[in-house]
Scaffold this motif. Structure first.
Motif, mmCIF file in Angstrom:
data_model
loop_
_atom_site.group_PDB
_atom_site.id
_atom_site.type_symbol
_atom_site.label_atom_id
_atom_site.label_comp_id
_atom_site.label_asym_id
_atom_site.label_seq_id
_atom_site.Cartn_x
_atom_site.Cartn_y
_atom_site.Cartn_z
ATOM 1 N N ASN A 235 -37.023 26.895 87.091
ATOM 2 C CA ASN A 235 -35.729 27.598 87.085
ATOM 3 C C ASN A 235 -34.562 26.672 87.411
ATOM 4 N N LYS A 236 -34.872 25.383 87.613
ATOM 5 C CA LYS A 236 -33.848 24.387 87.976
ATOM 6 C C LYS A 236 -33.046 24.830 89.202
ATOM 7 N N ASN A 237 -33.756 25.415 90.149
ATOM 8 C CA ASN A 237 -33.144 25.864 91.395
ATOM 9 C C ASN A 237 -33.408 24.816 92.476
ATOM 10 N N PHE A 238 -32.399 24.010 92.767
ATOM 11 C CA PHE A 238 -32.574 22.932 93.728
ATOM 12 C C PHE A 238 -31.790 23.185 95.009
ATOM 13 N N ASP A 239 -31.444 24.470 95.243
ATOM 14 C CA ASP A 239 -30.811 24.848 96.506
ATOM 15 C C ASP A 239 -31.894 25.048 97.567
ATOM 16 N N LEU A 240 -31.475 25.112 98.826
ATOM 17 C CA LEU A 240 -32.436 25.371 99.887
ATOM 18 C C LEU A 240 -33.040 26.754 99.675
ATOM 19 N N TYR A 241 -34.355 26.825 99.772
ATOM 20 C CA TYR A 241 -35.071 28.080 99.534
ATOM 21 C C TYR A 241 -35.939 28.374 100.756
ATOM 22 N N GLU A 242 -35.810 29.577 101.312
ATOM 23 C CA GLU A 242 -36.597 29.970 102.473
ATOM 24 C C GLU A 242 -37.589 31.043 102.059
ATOM 25 N N ASP A 243 -38.870 30.780 102.351
ATOM 26 C CA ASP A 243 -39.900 31.715 101.922
ATOM 27 C C ASP A 243 -41.179 31.480 102.719
ATOM 28 N N ASN A 244 -41.782 32.582 103.162
ATOM 29 C CA ASN A 244 -43.112 32.530 103.784
ATOM 30 C C ASN A 244 -43.181 31.535 104.945
ATOM 31 N N GLY A 245 -42.104 31.516 105.749
ATOM 32 C CA GLY A 245 -42.106 30.642 106.924
ATOM 33 C C GLY A 245 -41.763 29.192 106.655
ATOM 34 N N MET A 247 -38.838 26.288 104.895
ATOM 35 C CA MET A 247 -37.576 25.916 104.270
ATOM 36 C C MET A 247 -37.904 24.841 103.239
ATOM 37 N N ILE A 248 -37.587 25.109 101.986
ATOM 38 C CA ILE A 248 -37.990 24.226 100.885
ATOM 39 C C ILE A 248 -36.752 23.696 100.173
ATOM 40 N N LYS A 249 -36.713 22.383 100.004
ATOM 41 C CA LYS A 249 -35.591 21.753 99.292
ATOM 42 C C LYS A 249 -36.163 20.728 98.321
ATOM 43 N N GLU A 250 -35.810 20.872 97.050
ATOM 44 C CA GLU A 250 -36.279 19.946 96.024
ATOM 45 C C GLU A 250 -35.095 19.214 95.392
ATOM 46 N N GLU A 251 -35.382 18.028 94.935
ATOM 47 C CA GLU A 251 -34.358 17.209 94.286
ATOM 48 C C GLU A 251 -35.005 16.481 93.121
ATOM 49 N N GLN A 252 -34.408 16.608 91.934
ATOM 50 C CA GLN A 252 -34.962 15.905 90.783
ATOM 51 C C GLN A 252 -34.473 14.461 90.769
ATOM 52 N N ILE A 253 -35.398 13.556 90.485
ATOM 53 C CA ILE A 253 -35.032 12.159 90.278
ATOM 54 C C ILE A 253 -34.556 12.057 88.836
ATOM 55 N N ALA A 254 -33.301 11.771 88.655
ATOM 56 C CA ALA A 254 -32.599 11.898 87.374
ATOM 57 C C ALA A 254 -33.380 11.324 86.201
ATOM 58 N N ASP A 255 -33.435 12.121 85.118
ATOM 59 C CA ASP A 255 -34.025 11.705 83.836
ATOM 60 C C ASP A 255 -35.524 11.434 83.916
ATOM 61 N N LEU A 260 -38.556 15.311 94.328
ATOM 62 C CA LEU A 260 -38.798 15.136 95.753
ATOM 63 C C LEU A 260 -38.832 16.515 96.394
ATOM 64 N N LEU A 261 -39.940 16.828 97.025
ATOM 65 C CA LEU A 261 -40.139 18.134 97.673
ATOM 66 C C LEU A 261 -40.174 17.923 99.178
ATOM 67 N N ASN A 262 -39.209 18.512 99.873
ATOM 68 C CA ASN A 262 -39.116 18.402 101.326
ATOM 69 C C ASN A 262 -39.339 19.786 101.923
ATOM 70 N N VAL A 263 -40.311 19.888 102.809
ATOM 71 C CA VAL A 263 -40.696 21.192 103.373
ATOM 72 C C VAL A 263 -40.613 21.137 104.895
ATOM 73 N N VAL A 264 -39.899 22.105 105.475
ATOM 74 C CA VAL A 264 -39.768 22.194 106.932
ATOM 75 C C VAL A 264 -40.172 23.602 107.364
ATOM 76 N N PRO A 265 -41.077 23.739 108.344
ATOM 77 C CA PRO A 265 -41.462 25.080 108.798
ATOM 78 C C PRO A 265 -40.304 25.782 109.493
ATOM 79 N N SER A 266 -40.098 27.048 109.158
ATOM 80 C CA SER A 266 -39.004 27.817 109.764
ATOM 81 C C SER A 266 -39.201 27.970 111.264
#
Length: 325
Positions: A235-245, A247-255, A260-266
């Motif tokens: 869905n090209k959703n690269f905003d901070l997403y909170e779900d199931n305990g 905090m998920i933040k993804e960033e595409q490495i251009a082209d 990069l998937l960064n996960v922090v427990p709530s």
């Protein structure tokens, strides 16, 4: 004695009412601040994650752009000698030294003809029709290399981004851009017992902070996290997403097909807030005790003169005119 007890009773009442007001105020403030602190800490963590992701991806993108710059400079030479296999091989041999200019170019360039013949001076010979590879099908046009595919290469133990371009005669010129030791760098990014991964759009892990074997499927590690991460990518959703305990933040490495998937427990945020609230409660309790003592002293300073005046008035009323006012 009764007057003294009465004065003491008034002081106790004032102290009780003051304590009650202070305690109720602190309780209301604690509940309010807990919500405010959660939002502030959450925003702070989001800010750190975002900055870390952006810095990490910018570093990789800088390396990619450097490598692509070197490769693009070779297209003119490849076009000029592509009609002669021997001259083409001589030109490709020179590309084996490109790591002197760019450390991410370690294996030089290679060429794939329209009939599937591979010209690779490093000696590699594929055991399949290399024209089925994505880099061949999606080679760049207009004399410009593009990142056609990414994968983890077991032989070099590195993430490889394959760049390719179609030459004027239809040959495909390609080169592998390799990235090593990314897992070590990701260890520096972990927040509050979280996890960091580099994955592709299918959830294949290329690198991680916790020594997960490359090419492992994220689905096999955490099914819910995998489904969430791949859905966000789709869905090209690269905003901070909170779900199931989490905090998920993804960033595409251009082209590239690298994310990069960064996960922090709530719970990490809750723990921070709890510690802040506990510290506030301790400080408030100390403040209440100090304030209570101050109220008792001030009350005594106010009521003792009143007690003295009241006693004098009482004696005067009883006919004792020798007392001093």
């Amino acid at each position: 004695m009764k007057k003294k007890e009465k004065i003491t009773g008034i002081k106790k009442k004032i102290l009780f009412v003051s304590f009650a007001i202070i305690i109720i105020t602190q309780i209301v403030q604690a509940f309010t601040q807990e919500r405010v602190m959660k939002k502030l800490v959450s925003a702070y963590v989001e800010s750190i994650i975002s900055k870390q992701n952006e810095a990490f991806t910018a570093n990789i993108e800088g390396d990619l752009n450097e490598a692509l710059g070197v490769l693009n400079a070779t297209i003119a030479v490849a076009n000029s000698v592509s009609a002669d296999d021997q001259m083409l091989k001589e030109a490709l041999k020179k590309t084996l030294t490109y790591n002197e200019y760019c450390e991410n170019l370690k294996t030089g360039e290679y060429v794939v003809k329209q009939d599937g013949t591979l010209i690779d001076v490093s000696g590699w010979t594929p055991d399949y029709d290399i024209r089925t590879d994505v880099f061949y099908k999606e080679a760049g046009n207009e004399n410009k290399f593009v990142i056609a595919e990414t994968n983890y290469d077991d032989f070099s133990e590195s993430i490889v981004a394959t760049a390719s371009v179609k030459l004027d005669n239809g040959y495909v010129l390609a080169s592998d851009i390799s990235f090593q030791n990314l897992s070590d760098k990701m260890n520096e990014m972990v927040l509050y017992d979280g996890d960091c991964f580099i994955i592709n759009s299918n959830g294949t892990i290329y690198a991680s902070n916790n020594d997960i074997e490359p090419n492992t499927q994220l689905f096999d590690i955490n099914e819910h996290l995998s489904n969430t991460a791949t859905t966000l990518i789709a869905n090209k959703n690269f905003d901070l997403y909170e779900d199931n305990g989490w905090m998920i933040k993804e960033e595409q490495i251009a082209d590239t097909d690298m994310y990069l998937l960064n996960v922090v427990p709530s719970t990490a945020i809750s723990d921070v807030v709890k510690r802040l609230i506990l510290a506030q409660i301790v400080i408030a309790c100390v403040g209440v005790i100090v304030l209570g003592g101050a109220i008792w002293i001030v009350t005594a300073l106010i009521l003792n003169p009143i007690k003295s005046v009241t006693s004098t008035i009482k004696k005067t009323t009883d006919g004792d005119l020798t007392v001093r006012v």
